[in-house]
Design a protein around this motif. Sequence first.
Motif, PDB file in Angstrom:
ATOM      1  N   LEU A  52      -5.031 -12.012   2.254  1.00  0.00           N
ATOM      2  CA  LEU A  52      -4.099 -13.036   1.546  1.00  0.00           C
ATOM      3  C   LEU A  52      -3.505 -12.170   0.312  1.00  0.00           C
ATOM      4  O   LEU A  52      -4.180 -11.242  -0.522  1.00  0.00           O
ATOM      5  N   TYR A  71      -8.828 -11.244  -0.891  1.00  0.00           N
ATOM      6  CA  TYR A  71      -7.071 -11.267  -1.184  1.00  0.00           C
ATOM      7  C   TYR A  71      -7.291 -10.209  -2.340  1.00  0.00           C
ATOM      8  O   TYR A  71      -8.083  -9.536  -2.788  1.00  0.00           O
ATOM      9  N   VAL A 113       3.684 -12.983   4.978  1.00  0.00           N
ATOM     10  CA  VAL A 113       2.441 -13.448   4.520  1.00  0.00           C
ATOM     11  C   VAL A 113       2.109 -11.056   3.887  1.00  0.00           C
ATOM     12  O   VAL A 113       2.179 -10.828   3.378  1.00  0.00           O
ATOM     13  N   ASN A 117       1.914  -9.483  -0.071  1.00  0.00           N
ATOM     14  CA  ASN A 117       0.500  -8.474  -0.054  1.00  0.00           C
ATOM     15  C   ASN A 117       1.574  -7.549  -0.583  1.00  0.00           C
ATOM     16  O   ASN A 117       0.332  -6.959  -1.376  1.00  0.00           O
TER      17      ASN A 117
END
Length: 165
Positions: A52, A71, A113, A117
């Motif tokens: 993420l 992350y 996403v 990213n």
Amino acid sequence: MIQQVRSLLFLKPGQMMVSSVPTLVTTVLGSCVAVTLFCPRNQFGAICHAQLPSCDNPVDCSHEHPARGKYVECAIRMMLERLNAHGVKRHELQAKVFGGSDMFEGNLKRRGVGSQNAEMALKVLEREAVRVVCQDLGGERGRKIIFHTDTGEVLLKRLGKSGDS
């Protein structure tokens, strides 16, 4: 000629590693992003497999939190901190960035996403003054990469689209 034996590692989502030991690190990416960092001077390599773009809670990015590697933003910062602890300076690093596919059809008005990213990885590397020497981002296909921690070399294979024969 004597070749140095390398250890092997499969990097799972949310994991990262920094090593001066010659290692072949393999990972498979879809919307996730892998960032490799390599210092030619001392042959230190680092890689993350982040899921993420960024965490909602800065506490999650503390050194102690086990989810930090999940992350993109936190994982890159953590790799840089670990490399710095070994005397590696940011200007010495070569970064390579892979993944960030938007593999599933969805709402075309929203970025997937994977795109988020990829954008975050490039943004953090620029902000941290780390030179990106190679990138293979986006698209609709997954990727398999093999990273040589002691040379910085990355081998890339693009995977077939789901549903392809």
